[in-house]
Write a protein that holds these residues in place. Structure first.
Motif, PDB file in Angstrom:
ATOM      1  N   ASN A  48       0.541  -1.055  -0.206  1.00 36.66           N
ATOM      2  CA  ASN A  48      -0.068   0.293  -0.184  1.00 36.66           C
ATOM      3  C   ASN A  48       1.148   1.084  -0.263  1.00 36.66           C
ATOM      4  OD1 ASN A  48      -2.374  -1.670   0.526  1.00 36.66           O
ATOM      5  ND2 ASN A  48      -3.046  -0.960   2.032  1.00 36.66           N
ATOM      6  N   MET A  70       1.086   4.425  -2.928  1.00 33.74           N
ATOM      7  CA  MET A  70       0.624   5.378  -2.588  1.00 33.74           C
ATOM      8  C   MET A  70       1.381   6.610  -2.753  1.00 33.74           C
ATOM      9  SD  MET A  70      -0.441   7.158   1.773  1.00 33.74           S
ATOM     10  CE  MET A  70       1.110   5.666   2.258  1.00 33.74           C
ATOM     11  N   ALA A  95      -5.845   8.907  -3.202  1.00 33.48           N
ATOM     12  CA  ALA A  95      -4.978   8.409  -2.578  1.00 33.48           C
ATOM     13  C   ALA A  95      -5.804   6.361  -1.753  1.00 33.48           C
ATOM     14  CB  ALA A  95      -4.160   8.359  -1.540  1.00 33.48           C
ATOM     15  N   LEU A 146      -6.728   2.896  -3.137  1.00 31.63           N
ATOM     16  CA  LEU A 146      -6.042   1.832  -2.149  1.00 31.63           C
ATOM     17  C   LEU A 146      -8.155   1.147  -2.115  1.00 31.63           C
ATOM     18  CD1 LEU A 146      -3.762   4.127   0.436  1.00 31.63           C
ATOM     19  CD2 LEU A 146      -3.581   2.276  -1.788  1.00 31.63           C
ATOM     20  N   THR A 153      -1.677   7.344   4.785  1.00 31.18           N
ATOM     21  CA  THR A 153      -2.444   8.235   3.997  1.00 31.18           C
ATOM     22  C   THR A 153      -2.105   9.407   3.581  1.00 31.18           C
ATOM     23  OG1 THR A 153      -3.543   5.763   3.574  1.00 31.18           O
ATOM     24  CG2 THR A 153      -3.164   8.263   2.016  1.00 31.18           C
TER      25      THR A 153
END
Length: 304
Positions: A136, A140, A180, A184, A248
């Motif tokens: 992830n 990102m 983002a 995701l 994030t």
């Protein structure tokens, strides 16, 4: 002395289960559920209980001491910063949910109703999962050089004459955070919706077409109502993941914005575990309330 006549024994009703057989079945059921119940108790219930207990402890700059105090919750629930952070968290969750729902529903609808062969459905579905083969954080961070001031997006816009100078809000802003999030977590909306759509009887769509219904009428009155369980499952996934995420928000906002997850992370970094636990408890209660409200709209047990 004459023997007295014994009353006849009542015959068991057809299909009746003996009492000892019923008890044995219940006991075997408990024994089968015991391993999973033990795992849930040790790895889910016990940690949550410990977090609740620690949330009532006290803390100084150098130590933590066990005590029963309401100071953590009092400070949390009376701070204006807390309400702004929670409002920011709900904003991220709501906007991300809206975008993931539209994108996820569109992708699932295309795969379920426009791709006829199973092989192509599987191939295209696997294509959607390719980005999830990497971390992830990598996916990102890959947006940063694309959205930066001298990144590909700004360079293209300037070269095409769309803007005169690079856009500053593409990176380290709420826009980049939500972008983002959508990148995701869209797949978490696609999978349950696609699974629900594949269970829809195609004869219903043919009957609607034969009755003269347009494509939009079929979508609104047949497909969407029958897809509600999948939408609710995807909503639960997306909302809970966004509300608990903090990495994030930290990277994509350039540490200029915050949500509840980042608030907990900051407290842990400062070794303020009681305050972090209190915030985690409030977040857990909030998420459970949101899930409870969502579950009132549709019975997702039919889908599980």
């Amino acid at each position: 002395m004459t023997d007295q006549a014994m009353p006849p024994t009542a015959a068991p009703e057809p299909g009746a289960i003996p009492v000892h057989g019923d008890r044995a079945r219940h006991l075997s059921g408990w024994l089968l559920a015991a391993p999973l119940a033990s795992v849930l108790a040790v790895f889910l219930v016990l940690p949550v209980v410990m977090i609740v207990i620690v949330s009532f402890w006290g803390a100084t700059e150098f130590s933590i001491y066990p005590d029963f105090r309401w100071d953590n919750y009092e400070f949390l629930l009376t701070s204006e910063v807390t309400y702004r952070v929670f409002l920011n968290t709900f904003k991220y969750a709501a906007i991300t949910w809206a975008f993931t729902l539209v994108i996820g529903f569109t992708i699932a609808y295309f795969l379920a109703f426009h791709i006829r062969t199973l092989g192509w459905q599987v191939a295209l579905f696997l294509l959607c999962t390719i980005p999830f083969w990497t971390s992830n954080i990598i996916r990102m961070i890959s947006w940063i050089p694309f959205l930066g001031r001298n990144g590909l997006a700004n360079s293209t816009l300037v070269s095409w004459g769309v803007v005169d100078e690079p856009l500053e809000w593409l990176l380290f802003s709420d826009f980049s955070v939500i972008l983002a999030f959508v990148h995701l977590y869209t797949l978490f909306m696609v999978v349950p919706i696609f699974n629900t759509m594949m269970r829809i009887d195609r004869s219903l769509l043919e009957a609607a077409s034969d009755a003269g219904a347009s494509g939009w009428q079929t979508l609104w009155h047949i497909v969407i109502p029958l897809t509600k369980p999948g939408i609710m499952i995807g909503t639960i996934f997306v909302v809970t993941l966004v509300m608990g995420d903090f990495i994030t928000v930290r990277f994509m906002s350039g540490s200029q914005s915050a949500n509840v997850g980042r608030l907990i992370s900051n407290d842990i970094g400062l070794l303020q575990y009681p305050s972090a636990s209190a915030t985690a408890v409030v977040l857990l209660v909030t998420v459970l309330m949101v899930i409870g409200i969502l579950l009132r709209f549709v019975d997702i047990r039919k889908e599980l």
